[in-house]
Design a protein around this motif. Sequence first.
Motif, PDB file in Angstrom:
ATOM      1  N   ALA A  34     -29.050 -42.997 -56.665  1.00  0.00           N
ATOM      2  CA  ALA A  34     -28.589 -44.073 -55.800  1.00  0.00           C
ATOM      3  C   ALA A  34     -27.083 -43.888 -55.669  1.00  0.00           C
ATOM      4  N   LEU A  35     -26.652 -43.399 -54.521  1.00  0.00           N
ATOM      5  CA  LEU A  35     -25.259 -43.031 -54.316  1.00  0.00           C
ATOM      6  C   LEU A  35     -24.576 -44.048 -53.411  1.00  0.00           C
ATOM      7  N   SER A  36     -23.345 -44.409 -53.752  1.00  0.00           N
ATOM      8  CA  SER A  36     -22.620 -45.379 -52.933  1.00  0.00           C
ATOM      9  C   SER A  36     -21.166 -44.973 -52.767  1.00  0.00           C
ATOM     10  N   ASP A  37     -20.561 -45.505 -51.723  1.00  0.00           N
ATOM     11  CA  ASP A  37     -19.141 -45.287 -51.434  1.00  0.00           C
ATOM     12  C   ASP A  37     -18.797 -46.151 -50.226  1.00  0.00           C
ATOM     13  N   VAL A  38     -17.509 -46.301 -49.941  1.00  0.00           N
ATOM     14  CA  VAL A  38     -17.115 -46.976 -48.698  1.00  0.00           C
ATOM     15  C   VAL A  38     -17.216 -46.027 -47.515  1.00  0.00           C
ATOM     16  N   ASN A  39     -17.356 -44.750 -47.781  1.00  0.00           N
ATOM     17  CA  ASN A  39     -17.359 -43.707 -46.753  1.00  0.00           C
ATOM     18  C   ASN A  39     -18.773 -43.150 -46.567  1.00  0.00           C
ATOM     19  N   MET A  40     -19.513 -43.677 -45.591  1.00  0.00           N
ATOM     20  CA  MET A  40     -20.886 -43.228 -45.384  1.00  0.00           C
ATOM     21  C   MET A  40     -20.943 -41.786 -44.894  1.00  0.00           C
ATOM     22  N   GLY A  42     -19.002 -39.396 -45.758  1.00  0.00           N
ATOM     23  CA  GLY A  42     -18.859 -38.586 -46.962  1.00  0.00           C
ATOM     24  C   GLY A  42     -20.134 -38.563 -47.788  1.00  0.00           C
ATOM     25  N   LEU A  43     -20.823 -39.708 -47.853  1.00  0.00           N
ATOM     26  CA  LEU A  43     -22.099 -39.758 -48.582  1.00  0.00           C
ATOM     27  C   LEU A  43     -23.139 -38.851 -47.931  1.00  0.00           C
ATOM     28  N   GLU A  44     -23.162 -38.848 -46.612  1.00  0.00           N
ATOM     29  CA  GLU A  44     -24.103 -37.965 -45.903  1.00  0.00           C
ATOM     30  C   GLU A  44     -23.781 -36.504 -46.214  1.00  0.00           C
ATOM     31  N   GLU A  45     -22.501 -36.183 -46.285  1.00  0.00           N
ATOM     32  CA  GLU A  45     -22.104 -34.817 -46.638  1.00  0.00           C
ATOM     33  C   GLU A  45     -22.538 -34.493 -48.061  1.00  0.00           C
ATOM     34  N   THR A  46     -22.383 -35.454 -48.954  1.00  0.00           N
ATOM     35  CA  THR A  46     -22.832 -35.246 -50.329  1.00  0.00           C
ATOM     36  C   THR A  46     -24.327 -34.956 -50.356  1.00  0.00           C
ATOM     37  N   THR A  57     -30.937 -42.156 -52.320  1.00  0.00           N
ATOM     38  CA  THR A  57     -30.625 -43.239 -51.390  1.00  0.00           C
ATOM     39  C   THR A  57     -29.116 -43.384 -51.285  1.00  0.00           C
ATOM     40  N   LEU A  58     -28.664 -43.735 -50.093  1.00  0.00           N
ATOM     41  CA  LEU A  58     -27.238 -43.883 -49.815  1.00  0.00           C
ATOM     42  C   LEU A  58     -26.940 -45.324 -49.403  1.00  0.00           C
ATOM     43  N   HIS A  59     -25.827 -45.855 -49.898  1.00  0.00           N
ATOM     44  CA  HIS A  59     -25.443 -47.219 -49.544  1.00  0.00           C
ATOM     45  C   HIS A  59     -23.937 -47.305 -49.384  1.00  0.00           C
ATOM     46  N   ALA A  68     -21.501 -58.086 -52.858  1.00  0.00           N
ATOM     47  CA  ALA A  68     -22.056 -56.832 -52.338  1.00  0.00           C
ATOM     48  C   ALA A  68     -22.666 -56.005 -53.457  1.00  0.00           C
ATOM     49  N   PHE A  69     -22.020 -56.000 -54.618  1.00  0.00           N
ATOM     50  CA  PHE A  69     -22.548 -55.243 -55.756  1.00  0.00           C
ATOM     51  C   PHE A  69     -23.871 -55.838 -56.219  1.00  0.00           C
ATOM     52  N   GLU A  70     -23.962 -57.152 -56.252  1.00  0.00           N
ATOM     53  CA  GLU A  70     -25.200 -57.794 -56.698  1.00  0.00           C
ATOM     54  C   GLU A  70     -26.339 -57.501 -55.717  1.00  0.00           C
ATOM     55  N   ALA A  71     -26.022 -57.524 -54.426  1.00  0.00           N
ATOM     56  CA  ALA A  71     -27.041 -57.195 -53.426  1.00  0.00           C
ATOM     57  C   ALA A  71     -27.443 -55.732 -53.529  1.00  0.00           C
ATOM     58  N   TYR A  72     -26.481 -54.892 -53.832  1.00  0.00           N
ATOM     59  CA  TYR A  72     -26.743 -53.456 -53.991  1.00  0.00           C
ATOM     60  C   TYR A  72     -27.701 -53.207 -55.149  1.00  0.00           C
ATOM     61  N   ALA A  73     -27.497 -53.889 -56.267  1.00  0.00           N
ATOM     62  CA  ALA A  73     -28.380 -53.711 -57.426  1.00  0.00           C
ATOM     63  C   ALA A  73     -29.814 -54.085 -57.070  1.00  0.00           C
ATOM     64  N   GLU A  74     -29.972 -55.160 -56.319  1.00  0.00           N
ATOM     65  CA  GLU A  74     -31.314 -55.569 -55.902  1.00  0.00           C
ATOM     66  C   GLU A  74     -31.947 -54.509 -54.998  1.00  0.00           C
TER      67      GLU A  74
END
Length: 272
Positions: A34-40, A42-46, A57-59, A68-74
């Motif tokens: 489960a990968l996250s960043d403010v830069n989508m 960059g995540l797609e490149e990863t 999964t990318l978020h 936002a973090f709590e929603a992300y965990a769910e």
Amino acid sequence: MQSFANKVVVVTGAASGIGRALAQQLSMQGANLALSDVNMNGLEETRSTLHGKGKVTLHTLDVSNRAAFEAYAEQVLEDHGQVDMIINNAGVALSETVERMTYEDMEWIVNINFWGVVYGTKTFLPLLKARPEAAIVNVSSIFGIIALPTQSAYNATKFAVRGFTESLRQELKNTNVFVTTVHPGGIKTNIVNNGRMKTSMTGDKSLEQQAKEFEKLARTTPAQAADVILNGVKGGKRRILIGPDARLMDRIQRIVPVKYSDVFAWFLKKMG
């Protein structure tokens, strides 16, 4: 945690640098990510560089936003059904004297570097405790062990991550959750270019000049850093130092805990 195969690992700041390298190595070792960043982008490149067969999964996530973090965990729980490890890696840099620093800049770095780690830890801890074995990996810095001029805000956040995590480790000592802090030295990442670098440790210099200085000092690659981190988790290391510079600085600080600043002042003078 001796193996990451079939484990679900959350990595923040995964669009580049150490976060991307961690995703690459974890993928090769059979993890689901489960990968996250403010830069989508960059995540797609990863994701395009991953060669494992695990689910990814990318978020988009601003780690300074608690809701936002709590929603992300769910969402991660819904996507993956479990969480076995979180690596709180997202972070930014700020270089400025205390006198000239704005409160806005200070709040910006504290919200990302410290509160981001707190939110990630507290939000995912219940999910981690539900697993047979789990791990929390919080990325501090060698600047969470030693302090240098113009790094007061960055030092404050990284010392805070270290203190927070070391206390947490003691609280979770007899549980299924392993806890460690990571202290990288100079790593070849874009942290300088992406930071707010207003005054360098060796005087007023442009961002380009500071990036060049950092490039000379940064001798460790993100892939090497990721390798040390993951082997440290497997080996149960409670403090993970990355790079010969980090190990040297840690050693000097232990030998001369008060006067180490004189040693580094001499070094910085030679740099300038």
